[in-house]
Design an enzyme around this catalytic site. Structure first.
Site, PDB file in Angstrom:
ATOM      1  N   ARG A 261       0.841  -1.191   0.000  1.00  0.00           N
ATOM      2  CA  ARG A 261       0.000   0.000   0.000  1.00  0.00           C
ATOM      3  C   ARG A 261       0.876   1.241   0.000  1.00  0.00           C
ATOM      4  O   ARG A 261       1.889   1.297   0.701  1.00  0.00           O
ATOM      5  CB  ARG A 261      -0.920   0.015   1.232  1.00  0.00           C
ATOM      6  CG  ARG A 261      -2.048  -1.001   1.189  1.00  0.00           C
ATOM      7  CD  ARG A 261      -3.083  -0.653   0.135  1.00  0.00           C
ATOM      8  NE  ARG A 261      -4.210  -1.593   0.083  1.00  0.00           N
ATOM      9  CZ  ARG A 261      -4.277  -2.638  -0.711  1.00  0.00           C
ATOM     10  NH1 ARG A 261      -3.272  -2.913  -1.541  1.00  0.00           N
ATOM     11  NH2 ARG A 261      -5.343  -3.423  -0.709  1.00  0.00           N
TER      12      ARG A 261
ATOM     13  N   GLU B  72      -4.029   7.149  -5.728  1.00  0.00           N
ATOM     14  CA  GLU B  72      -4.165   6.377  -6.957  1.00  0.00           C
ATOM     15  C   GLU B  72      -5.454   6.739  -7.667  1.00  0.00           C
ATOM     16  O   GLU B  72      -6.524   6.654  -7.033  1.00  0.00           O
ATOM     17  CB  GLU B  72      -4.126   4.873  -6.650  1.00  0.00           C
ATOM     18  CG  GLU B  72      -2.798   4.426  -6.080  1.00  0.00           C
ATOM     19  CD  GLU B  72      -2.725   2.939  -5.777  1.00  0.00           C
ATOM     20  OE1 GLU B  72      -1.652   2.462  -5.400  1.00  0.00           O
ATOM     21  OE2 GLU B  72      -3.770   2.253  -5.919  1.00  0.00           O
TER      22      GLU B  72
ATOM     23  N   HIS C 103       0.059  -0.054 -10.261  1.00  0.00           N
ATOM     24  CA  HIS C 103      -0.762  -0.992  -9.498  1.00  0.00           C
ATOM     25  C   HIS C 103      -1.193  -2.176 -10.364  1.00  0.00           C
ATOM     26  O   HIS C 103      -2.391  -2.486 -10.497  1.00  0.00           O
ATOM     27  CB  HIS C 103      -1.984  -0.296  -8.906  1.00  0.00           C
ATOM     28  CG  HIS C 103      -2.474  -0.947  -7.645  1.00  0.00           C
ATOM     29  ND1 HIS C 103      -2.933  -0.241  -6.568  1.00  0.00           N
ATOM     30  CD2 HIS C 103      -2.584  -2.261  -7.288  1.00  0.00           C
ATOM     31  CE1 HIS C 103      -3.297  -1.067  -5.603  1.00  0.00           C
ATOM     32  NE2 HIS C 103      -3.089  -2.303  -6.020  1.00  0.00           N
TER      33      HIS C 103
END
Length: 316
Positions: free
Chosen positions: A235, A264, A283
């Site tokens: 994270r 994000e 990601h």
């Protein structure tokens, strides 16, 4: 049974099938849903599936038909689970579906740092090898992993898979974790400080909590060897991005690699953009097709279990 998928594009941009979920009800899939459209799209839904769409207490209050929320991910912090519990709404997640893929991505980062494949390939394509007086050359020092120490912060399913791969490379493995864990591969449990001090590679595999937020900061970075690498496939909030940028600019660590960011999509002013010795991917560690097929199969089974009256992977 009305089933609505709010942000299906991330999990399935068209290369895998929704058929297992369509078999369970009347399914509507939206690629993306802006916040102002959430209530309108799910107000009469019995079941909703989502990845990163926030489901707040207010949204729950406007959806009287809602009985089930399936998060198409392991993390479920986007859902107000307390509000759902009060309304009798079951919330589930999908644990462990991406274990192999995320561990693989962590080592893709590490091997890029140690072997510099992309830089050397680009150099060869630019013609540097054709002009070289020797049969070989290298652009920067190359590193062998055998005998190096990898520090794994977080020793759940992904952390254990990383340890398994590290052992195959002949690395020494130290870990920092909470609770009881079995260390069948000869891993050594250490303190947070010792992990940052002793590791040639620190890789993060912990959830984002009040205790782990900004785990990587000026203090912990100062403990690291200047030759050490830091990898984050967990994270973005585990890391103080400004502190990492400062450490990279000052060559206080050898490199940082991340598949996640604090915001994000990444914010335009993220301090890690164009940082030296910094690898960033958007990601995607969870995104191999095989992994997403496993994800949707698990989502369908979660719904089927709920409809049978025996819900599984319940997080509230």
């Amino acid at each position: 049974m009305k089933i609505t998928v709010l942000d299906g594009h991330a999990a399935n941009p068209g290369d895998v099938s929704w058929d297992a979920i369509r078999a369970l009800g009347d399914v509507t899939v939206y690629d993306r849903t802006p916040r102002e459209k959430i209530i309108e799209r799910i107000a009469d839904s019995d079941i909703i599936l989502l990845n990163k769409i926030p489901i707040t207490r207010d949204i729950v209050a406007h959806c009287p038909s809602l009985r089930y929320i399936g998060v198409l991910a392991t993390g479920y912090n986007v859902v107000d689970t307390a509000a759902c519990r009060e309304k009798g709404i079951t919330v589930t997640n999908i644990p462990a579906y991406s274990t192999e893929a995320v561990a693989q991505h962590a080592f893709a980062f590490l091997l890029e740092f140690t072997n510099r494949v992309a830089a050397h390939s680009a150099s060869v394509h630019d013609g540097d090898w054709t002009k070289c007086p020797d049969f070989c050359y290298w652009l920067s020092p190359l590193t062998e992993l055998r005998g190096k120490t990898i520090g794994i912060f977080g020793f759940g399913t992904i952390g254990r898979k990383v340890a398994e791969i590290a052992h195959a490379f002949g690395m020494n493995v130290i870990v920092r974790t909470h609770g009881e864990r079995s260390y069948t591969g000869g891993e050594k449990a250490v303190s947070t400080e010792a992990l940052f001090e002793q590791s040639d590679v620190v890789t993060l595999h912990a959830p984002l909590t009040a205790e782990t937020e900004n785990l990587v900061n000026e203090t912990t970075l100062a403990l690291m060897k200047p030759t050490a690498y830091l990898i984050n496939t967990a994270r973005g909030g585990l890391v103080d991005e400004r502190a990492v940028r400062d450490a990279l600019d000052a060559n206080r660590i050898a490199g940082y690699a991340a598949d996640v960011a604090r915001d994000e999509p990444m914010s335009a002013d993220c301090p890690l953009r164009n940082a030296p010795n910094c690898l960033i991917t958007p990601h995607i560690a969870w995104a191999p097709r095989e992994t997403r097929e496993r994800l949707l199969a698990a989502a369908a089974e979660n719904i089927a279990a709920f409809l049978r009256g025996k819900p599984q992977n319940v997080v509230n």
